[in-house]
Design an enzyme around this catalytic site. Structure first.
Site, PDB file in Angstrom:
ATOM      1  N   ARG A 243      27.659  38.465  48.037  1.00 17.72           N
ATOM      2  CA  ARG A 243      26.942  38.094  46.823  1.00 17.72           C
ATOM      3  C   ARG A 243      27.531  38.879  45.656  1.00 17.72           C
ATOM      4  O   ARG A 243      27.830  40.070  45.776  1.00 17.72           O
ATOM      5  CB  ARG A 243      25.439  38.398  46.950  1.00 17.72           C
ATOM      6  CG  ARG A 243      24.709  37.499  47.945  1.00 17.72           C
ATOM      7  CD  ARG A 243      24.627  36.045  47.440  1.00 17.72           C
ATOM      8  NE  ARG A 243      23.829  35.193  48.328  1.00 17.72           N
ATOM      9  CZ  ARG A 243      24.313  34.449  49.308  1.00 17.72           C
ATOM     10  NH1 ARG A 243      25.630  34.474  49.543  1.00 17.72           N
ATOM     11  NH2 ARG A 243      23.522  33.693  50.050  1.00 17.72           N
ATOM     12  N   GLU A 271      27.362  33.889  38.295  1.00 17.40           N
ATOM     13  CA  GLU A 271      28.041  32.821  39.025  1.00 17.40           C
ATOM     14  C   GLU A 271      27.542  31.468  38.532  1.00 17.40           C
ATOM     15  O   GLU A 271      26.354  31.188  38.652  1.00 17.40           O
ATOM     16  CB  GLU A 271      27.780  32.967  40.517  1.00 17.40           C
ATOM     17  CG  GLU A 271      28.668  32.094  41.388  1.00 17.40           C
ATOM     18  CD  GLU A 271      28.467  32.393  42.870  1.00 17.40           C
ATOM     19  OE1 GLU A 271      29.474  32.465  43.592  1.00 17.40           O
ATOM     20  OE2 GLU A 271      27.307  32.538  43.300  1.00 17.40           O
ATOM     21  N   HIS A 290      33.052  29.971  45.352  1.00 18.91           N
ATOM     22  CA  HIS A 290      32.010  30.109  46.376  1.00 18.91           C
ATOM     23  C   HIS A 290      32.208  29.068  47.487  1.00 18.91           C
ATOM     24  O   HIS A 290      31.297  28.320  47.846  1.00 18.91           O
ATOM     25  CB  HIS A 290      30.617  29.944  45.743  1.00 18.91           C
ATOM     26  CG  HIS A 290      29.515  30.563  46.549  1.00 18.91           C
ATOM     27  ND1 HIS A 290      28.442  31.203  45.978  1.00 18.91           N
ATOM     28  CD2 HIS A 290      29.312  30.657  47.889  1.00 18.91           C
ATOM     29  CE1 HIS A 290      27.613  31.641  46.912  1.00 18.91           C
ATOM     30  NE2 HIS A 290      28.138  31.322  48.085  1.00 18.91           N
TER      31      HIS A 290
END
Length: 332
Positions: A243, A271, A290
Site C-alpha cells: 500500500r 493513488e 497497481h
C-alpha cells in the site's frame, strides 16, 4: 459434519465478468444457485434470495455485510470472498453470527509475489534503468556497487501471505541473502522460513532491495520514513507492492531525485499520483498502475479458490483461508 448442498448467492459489481458460465455451473454443482446475475446492492428486489441464502460468494464490488443485510439473511453460514481484502466488506455484525468468512487473499498473493520476484531480479540487474543498445561502459553504472544478482541482500518487510510467498520463491536463488522484519514473527519462525530476522533499521542498512509487504494499519503508515530510507545503501531499490502510504513519499523523493536510490512502485500515495508529481519524471523510478494483483487469466485462480471454499464448508472441512475477527485486524 457435512451440510449437504446449500443455497448459494453471488454478489459483486453488476456487469463485471468475474464469474463466467463455467464457474457458475461449478457452483451450481455444489448446491442450488439462487441467482446468475450478480447482486450489487442489498435492496428489496433480492429479499427472497437473501432469505434463502446459506452461502454468499462475493467478489469485487460486493456490498458490505451490515446488520440490516444480515437480519434479512437468517440462514447465512458462509461468506466466501473470491478477492483479497475483506475489510471494506465485513462489519462487526458478522462476528455476532456463526458465519465462516474466507478470503481469496492467498490466491491473490501469488501474482503479487511473482511480480515482486521479477522486480527484485530486474532491480539488481538494472534492467529498468538501462535502456537502449549495448553500452559496456555502463556495466558499473552504480559505481562501487556493480549491477548483478550475485551476493545481494533482499530485505523483506512483513511476513504476510505475499511476503512469505516471496521468501519461498527466493529460495530458488541461494546466492541471494534474505532478511525479514516483522515484529510478530519470532527468530525461530524466521529461521524456519530460511531467513534472518532483523530490526527494521538494521535490515534497511544492508538491503540491496527493500521489498514491502506489510498491511496498511495506523501503526504502519509511513513505516518506511526518513530514517529507514537514509539507512539504505547507495544504489538500493525500494519495491512497494503493498500500500502506498507505508512509505513516506516526501522523505523518499529527495533520495530518488539525487539518484542515490531507485524505486519500483506498483502502489503510490496518493493513488493515482497527481499530475506533475516528480515521481512520474524520474528515470530511476518505475511506476506501474497497481497491476501486481490478479488480473486477466489470474482471476481464474481466485475463482478456483472460492469454489473450493464452498465445497469445504459444505463437506464440513476446514477452510483454506479463514478470516477471523482477530486475524482481520492485522490483514491487508
Amino acid at each position: 459434519m457435512s451440510r449437504g448442498q446449500p443455497n448459494i448467492a453471488v454478489a459483486h459489481w453488476p456487469g463485471a465478468d468475474l464469474f463466467r458460465g463455467a464457474d457458475l455451473n461449478r457452483l451450481g454443482a455444489l448446491g442450488t444457485l439462487l441467482n446468475t446475475e450478480p447482486i450489487g446492492a442489498w435492496d428489496d428486489g433480492i429479499a427472497a434470495v437473501l432469505g434463502e441464502a446459506e452461502v454468499i460468494v462475493g467478489h469485487w464490488g460486493c456490498p458490505p455485510l451490515d446488520a440490516a443485510m444480515l437480519e434479512r439473511a437468517p440462514r447465512l453460514g458462509l461468506f466466501a470472498y473470491a478477492a483479497g481484502t475483506v475489510k471494506t466488506t465485513l462489519t462487526d455484525a458478522v462476528w455476532d453470527r456463526d458465519i465462516r468468512v474466507t478470503s481469496g487473499a492467498n490466491a491473490n498473493a501469488e501474482p503479487v509475489a511473482e511480480f515482486t520476484l521479477a522486480a527484485i531480479l530486474f532491480a539488481n540487474k538494472g534492467v529498468l534503468w538501462r535502456r537502449g543498445p549495448a553500452d559496456f561502459s555502463a556495466m558499473s553504472a552504480m559505481g562501487d556497487r556493480q549491477w548483478g544478482n550475485y551476493g545481494r541482500t533482499i530485505g523483506i518487510v512483513g511476513a504476510s501471505l505475499v511476503g512469505r510467498r516471496v521468501i519461498e520463491l527466493l529460495r530458488a536463488f541461494p546466492h541471494l541473502k534474505v532478511t525479514l522484519y516483522d515484529p510478530y514473527v519470532t527468530s525461530e519462525e524466521a529461521a524456519s522460513l530460511g531467513v534472518e530476522k532483523q530490526e527494521l533499521n538494521e535490515l534497511c542498512a544492508s538491503a540491496d532491495v527493500l521489498s514491502i509487504h506489510a498491511p496498511a494499519l495506523p501503526e504502519t503508515m509511513h513505516m518506511i520514513g526518513a530514517d529507514q530510507l537514509s539507512a539504505l545503501p547507495d544504489g538500493a531499490t525500494v519495491v512497494n507492492t503493498a500500500r502506498g502510504p507505508l512509505i513516506d513519499h516526501e522523505a523518499l523523493i529527495p533520495h530518488l531525485a539525487s539518484g542515490r536510490l531507485h524505486a519500483i512502485l506498483d502502489v503510490t500515495d496518493p493513488e493515482p499520483l497527481s499530475e506533475g508529481s516528480p515521481l512520474l519524471e524520474m528515470p530511476n523510478v518505475w511506476i506501474s498502475p497497481h497491476l501486481a494483483g490478479s488480473q486477466g487469466t489470474e482471476l481464474a485462480r481466485m475463482t478456483e479458490c472460492v469454489i473450493e471454499e464452498v465445497r469445504r464448508w459444505s463437506a464440513g472441512e476446514p477452510a483454506l483461508n479463514e478470516v477471523t475477527r482477530d486475524r482481520l485486524a492485522t490483514m491487508a
